[in-house]
Design a protein around this motif. Structure first.
Motif, mmCIF file in Angstrom:
data_model
loop_
_atom_site.group_PDB
_atom_site.id
_atom_site.type_symbol
_atom_site.label_atom_id
_atom_site.label_comp_id
_atom_site.label_asym_id
_atom_site.label_seq_id
_atom_site.Cartn_x
_atom_site.Cartn_y
_atom_site.Cartn_z
ATOM 1 N N PRO A 213 -3.843 -9.732 2.174
ATOM 2 C CA PRO A 213 -4.646 -9.157 3.259
ATOM 3 C C PRO A 213 -3.786 -8.782 4.462
ATOM 4 N N ARG B 142 -9.241 -3.470 2.198
ATOM 5 C CA ARG B 142 -8.118 -2.952 1.420
ATOM 6 C C ARG B 142 -7.657 -1.606 1.958
ATOM 7 N N ARG B 143 -6.426 -1.248 1.616
ATOM 8 C CA ARG B 143 -5.848 0.013 2.050
ATOM 9 C C ARG B 143 -5.437 0.809 0.818
ATOM 10 N N PHE C 210 -12.697 -0.173 2.370
ATOM 11 C CA PHE C 210 -11.262 0.085 2.390
ATOM 12 C C PHE C 210 -10.946 1.273 3.280
ATOM 13 N N SER D 187 -10.039 -0.005 -4.923
ATOM 14 C CA SER D 187 -10.947 -1.114 -5.195
ATOM 15 C C SER D 187 -12.297 -0.846 -4.528
ATOM 16 N N GLY E 265 -2.776 -3.269 -3.306
ATOM 17 C CA GLY E 265 -3.169 -3.532 -1.926
ATOM 18 C C GLY E 265 -2.439 -4.708 -1.308
ATOM 19 N N GLU F 12 -11.655 -9.051 4.391
ATOM 20 C CA GLU F 12 -10.500 -8.249 4.012
ATOM 21 C C GLU F 12 -10.904 -6.801 3.784
#
Length: 362
Positions: free
Chosen positions: A121, A131-132, A59, A55, A118, A129
């Motif tokens: 959160p 993302r990972r 991140f 995204s 993801g 937030e």
């Protein structure tokens, strides 16, 4: 809990080492202290804004990882604090139709969606937030993942080697054993001798292939290919002609580990009638694959794969056992080990093609 992480704040930019907050594990989740994380070509695509599963920034990248379970949420039964684990790229739900058919890599159940999108959160930076990447984000001191993504390993297995199993190794070996199902005595072509391609070669050795042709545009990579089991090497130019000089009718199986447009069609043309080609590397999204239909008409097959079509809790322990028995070379894949502070140097080395695999160690 506060932790350090390499955060990508905008595309095409270096990552920044920042202090972020990571949540406690929720029901069915485990918080894992990352001990080692490989730097993969997929991470570079995300940096460049070319990944279909990354995204918008900010991140945290990283997905090829292993570590120690630090804490678990309610209802977790398969791992406990102190367990050493590989973090798989997906956590099959075990209940959807693909899982019921044993196609765990195609899981469509609820456990799969947080991995790709993801999930809720889990990490925040300055209240925002973060993302990972594919729900992992292992360029950080900790991550929170579904317990189904945690695959236990022996306490004496080295983390730097084990983390490679999560992506590069299982993708390469799995393409041979799970997807193509290469039989003993087969002839194999592997195009692209980076981290994944070298593991396709290792998979071909494990399968009992007798002719293993490695092709690349960089001679140093061909030297590595020989170490990992290639019987012949080619400085790639005109693959169908070059392969035909070695195996007159063409190879039984070809694997394109480059993801480069145009390579797939040349690998396909280097197979014999009835041969099989597997696209292992991921090309740009929306790019058509062009093959000569006359070659396709001769009963040749073209296949794709997602992470070696792996079942994590079946394949990762098997590969770990092969390594511990000396049948799988993981240490030779590791060109360098760097701390998190040098993550951008690691990325540059991967871009330059000077490493097989760089591992970030904690």
């Amino acid at each position: 809990m506060l932790m350090r992480a390499a955060v990508l704040t905008r595309f095409h930019a270096p990552m920044e080492i920042r202090e972020v907050e990571i949540a406690d594990p929720g029901p069915g989740e485990a918080r894992v202290r990352i001990m080692a994380s490989g730097v993969c070509g997929s991470d570079l695509k995300a940096i460049d804004g070319k990944s279909p599963v990354a995204s918008r920034p900010p991140f945290i990248l990283g997905h090829e990882s292993a570590g120690v379970v630090e804490s678990v949420g309610t209802g977790v039964t398969t791992v406990k604090p102190g367990d050493h684990v590989i973090i798989a790229m997906n956590g099959p739900c075990g209940r959807c139709r693909p899982c019921g058919a044993g196609l765990f890599h195609l899981c469509s159940g609820p456990a799969r969606l947080p991995t790709i999108m993801g999930g809720p959160p889990r990490v925040t930076l300055d209240g925002q937030e973060t993302r990972r990447f594919i729900g992992i984000g292992s360029f950080a001191e900790y991550t929170v993942v579904s317990e189904s993504m945690c695959v236990r390993i022996a306490a004496d297995a080295p983390f730097a080697a084990m983390c490679l199993l999560a992506c590069g190794v299982v993708t390469g070996v799995g393409a041979v054993t799970n997807v193509a199902k290469v039989p003993p005595g087969a002839s194999v072509l592997v195009v692209g001798c980076g981290g994944v391609g070298l593991n396709v070669i290792q998979g071909a050795v494990l399968a009992g292939a007798t002719t293993i042709v490695a092709a690349d545009t960089a001679e140093p990579k061909l030297k590595l290919a020989e170490r990992f089991g290639a019987t012949h090497t080619l400085l790639a130019a005109d693959l169908p002609r070059q392969v035909g000089e070695l195996v007159k009718v063409g190879v039984d199986y070809a694997f394109d580990a480059t993801g480069a447009p145009g390579v797939l069609s040349r690998a396909f043309a280097a197979t014999r009638p009835g041969g099989t080609t597997v696209m292992v590397g991921s090309p740009p999204q929306g790019r058509p694959a062009e093959v000569d239909t006359g070659l396709l008409f001769a009963s040749r097959r073209l296949m794709g794969t997602q992470g070696g079509d792996a079942a994590p809790h079946r394949d990762l322990p098997m590969l770990a056992a092969q390594y511990l028995r000396g049948r799988l070379d993981l240490d030779g894949l590791i060109t360098e080990r760097l701390p998190l502070d040098q993550i951008n140097d690691a990325v540059n080395h991967v871009r330059q093609g000077t490493v097989a695999r760089t591992v970030i160690t904690f």
